[in-house]
Write a protein that holds these residues in place. Structure first.
Motif, mmCIF file in Angstrom:
data_model
loop_
_atom_site.group_PDB
_atom_site.id
_atom_site.type_symbol
_atom_site.label_atom_id
_atom_site.label_comp_id
_atom_site.label_asym_id
_atom_site.label_seq_id
_atom_site.Cartn_x
_atom_site.Cartn_y
_atom_site.Cartn_z
ATOM 1 N N ALA A 154 68.879 58.994 6.405
ATOM 2 C CA ALA A 154 68.477 59.463 7.742
ATOM 3 C C ALA A 154 67.477 60.609 7.641
ATOM 4 N N ILE A 155 67.767 61.567 6.752
ATOM 5 C CA ILE A 155 66.849 62.697 6.558
ATOM 6 C C ILE A 155 65.515 62.201 6.017
ATOM 7 N N HIS A 156 65.586 61.275 5.082
ATOM 8 C CA HIS A 156 64.388 60.703 4.475
ATOM 9 C C HIS A 156 63.505 60.030 5.531
ATOM 10 N N ILE A 157 64.130 59.241 6.408
ATOM 11 C CA ILE A 157 63.370 58.533 7.446
ATOM 12 C C ILE A 157 62.642 59.529 8.345
ATOM 13 N N TYR A 158 63.356 60.583 8.768
ATOM 14 C CA TYR A 158 62.721 61.564 9.647
ATOM 15 C C TYR A 158 61.552 62.257 8.946
ATOM 16 N N LEU A 159 61.770 62.729 7.716
ATOM 17 C CA LEU A 159 60.703 63.420 6.990
ATOM 18 C C LEU A 159 59.503 62.498 6.766
ATOM 19 N N TYR A 160 59.793 61.245 6.406
ATOM 20 C CA TYR A 160 58.718 60.289 6.124
ATOM 21 C C TYR A 160 57.899 59.990 7.385
ATOM 22 N N LEU A 161 58.594 59.699 8.502
ATOM 23 C CA LEU A 161 57.883 59.410 9.740
ATOM 24 C C LEU A 161 57.085 60.613 10.230
ATOM 25 N N GLU A 162 57.693 61.792 10.136
ATOM 26 C CA GLU A 162 57.005 63.018 10.555
ATOM 27 C C GLU A 162 55.720 63.214 9.756
ATOM 28 N N LEU A 163 55.794 63.010 8.449
ATOM 29 C CA LEU A 163 54.618 63.203 7.598
ATOM 30 C C LEU A 163 53.552 62.148 7.859
ATOM 31 N N ILE A 164 53.981 60.872 7.903
ATOM 32 C CA ILE A 164 53.009 59.789 8.096
ATOM 33 C C ILE A 164 52.270 59.951 9.423
ATOM 34 N N LEU A 165 53.008 60.204 10.494
ATOM 35 C CA LEU A 165 52.381 60.324 11.807
ATOM 36 C C LEU A 165 51.500 61.571 11.898
ATOM 37 N N SER A 166 51.921 62.648 11.260
ATOM 38 C CA SER A 166 51.139 63.874 11.295
ATOM 39 C C SER A 166 49.852 63.742 10.472
ATOM 40 N N ILE A 167 49.976 63.100 9.305
ATOM 41 C CA ILE A 167 48.785 62.874 8.478
ATOM 42 C C ILE A 167 47.800 61.980 9.222
ATOM 43 N N THR A 168 48.336 60.945 9.861
ATOM 44 C CA THR A 168 47.481 60.052 10.655
ATOM 45 C C THR A 168 46.750 60.833 11.737
ATOM 46 N N ALA A 169 47.478 61.686 12.442
ATOM 47 C CA ALA A 169 46.865 62.480 13.508
ATOM 48 C C ALA A 169 45.800 63.409 12.952
ATOM 49 N N THR A 170 46.054 63.999 11.787
ATOM 50 C CA THR A 170 45.091 64.913 11.170
ATOM 51 C C THR A 170 43.804 64.190 10.799
ATOM 52 N N VAL A 171 43.942 62.987 10.211
ATOM 53 C CA VAL A 171 42.769 62.210 9.811
ATOM 54 C C VAL A 171 41.942 61.823 11.029
ATOM 55 N N VAL A 172 42.616 61.330 12.061
ATOM 56 C CA VAL A 172 41.894 60.905 13.262
ATOM 57 C C VAL A 172 41.264 62.112 13.951
ATOM 58 N N ARG A 173 41.959 63.234 13.945
ATOM 59 C CA ARG A 173 41.410 64.449 14.552
ATOM 60 C C ARG A 173 40.123 64.859 13.844
ATOM 61 N N ALA A 174 40.133 64.784 12.502
ATOM 62 C CA ALA A 174 38.951 65.160 11.731
ATOM 63 C C ALA A 174 37.796 64.200 11.969
#
Length: 344
Positions: A154-174
């Motif tokens: 459960a912890i792994h899923i949250y950390l993984y989703l948080e990172l993937i979605l945040s990295i995606t947002a950062t790339v698109v923002r740039a």
């Protein structure tokens, strides 16, 4: 990697096709019919992939979110429709279609924004460190109780989703110079199921289910009492979410569903609907203290997850395959580093 690149190239071509179609065909049934081949392809594209990460990400972003966005786009609604009279440019259209983001105009960066960016960098560094540590803990999973291992999942899923979605947002923002809204809002601080699912957990999903499922259901049952139509809308949203999760796990595990994940969402849908109805009835006259509400919400989500949602990862050997892919990626990185070092 080759199959992933090929699949996503075809996805981009398909989205470009829908963009061009929309320039000539007005919203409605005709546009929807012309989108049908794309809908079908987006549903089968994960079957052409082999790794858990590529399957899971593609199933979530393309088979679910992109398909739902295109459905709204065919009707002239949703995030692919510009807020002004002009259509989105093709690059922005592709970015919004492919990624779980909701674009809004960004003010110029301020000092507070820069500070929060530094805090965010520290936050995500900690999350990456935790993920790395968890991969080490998994080596001793055979010695841990089953529930403890599932809690790690459960912890792994949250950390993984948080990172993937945040990295995606950062790339698109740039790439687009636009500010992107976060996809998680500290779900561990939720004070109710309505707060958890509607305002804190994976906002991309709640944002796309609202116009595709909740609002049409409320309109369909508008002849009933407004409170009942909203309750039915909430429950229908959880039903669709459960079906889409079952589909994603089918892609990832290659097994027919046992419907436990569906039951997880049905239970949460029923309890959230009851919660909303009770809140309407008491009209704010009865409230638990915030601390108690947070504990009860967290406890309910974790208990039902350990009971119904998380066991699917064991059933499909999903986490074992995830760890194998981590190990392989580590080997590739180490070999690449040694090759570069030898060349220098």
């Amino acid at each position: 990697m080759v199959s992933l690149i090929n699949a996503w190239c075809l996805v981009i071509i398909s989205l470009s096709y829908t963009y061009v179609v929309a320039q000539f065909v007005p919203k409605g049934i005709r546009r929807m019919i012309l989108f049908i081949p794309v809908f079908l392809y987006f549903f089968i594209v994960p079957l052409s992939l082999s790794t858990i990460h590529s399957i899971g990400i593609t199933a979530f972003l393309i088979s679910w979110l992109a398909n739902f966005k295109l459905f709204l786009f065919a009707l002239g609604k949703g995030p692919l429709i510009s807020s002004n009279s002009r259509p989105l440019s093709l690059p922005i259209f592709l970015a919004v279609s492919l990624f779980p983001i909701k674009i809004h105009l960004s003010p110029k960066p301020t000092t507070s924004n820069r500070v929060s960016s530094k805090e965010g960098l520290l936050y995500y560094t900690i999350m990456v460190t935790l993920l790395i540590l968890m991969t080490k803990v998994y080596e001793y999973s055979s010695k841990l109780p089953d529930k403890a291992v599932l809690t790690l999942y459960a912890i792994h899923i949250y950390l993984y989703l948080e990172l993937i979605l945040s990295i995606t947002a950062t790339v698109v923002r740039a790439m687009s110079s636009l500010e992107l809204e976060p996809q998680f809002n500290k779900p561990y601080l939720a004070t109710s199921l309505q707060d958890f699912w509607g305002r804190r957990w994976n906002l991309a999903v709640s944002g796309i289910l609202r116009p595709t499922v909740y609002e049409p259901t409320v309109q369909l049952f508008s002849v009933l009492d407004p409170n009942w139509s909203r309750v039915l809308g909430v429950f229908s949203t959880f039903v669709v979410s459960g079906l889409m999760h079952e589909l994603i796990f089918f892609y990832m595990g290659g097994m027919m569903p046992d419907w436990k994940v569906m039951w997880f969402f049905l239970i949460h849908g029923f309890c959230t609907s009851v919660e909303i109805a009770v809140k309407k009835k008491v009209n704010g006259r009865l409230r638990f203290p915030t601390g108690i509400s947070r504990v009860l919400t967290f406890w309910f989500v974790m208990v039902t997850s350990l009971w119904l949602f998380l066991p699917v990862f064991n059933r499909g050997n999903i986490f074992e395959r995830v760890l194998e892919e981590y190990a392989y990626a580590g080997e590739v990185a180490a070999k690449t580093k040694s090759i570069i070092a030898s060349l220098l």
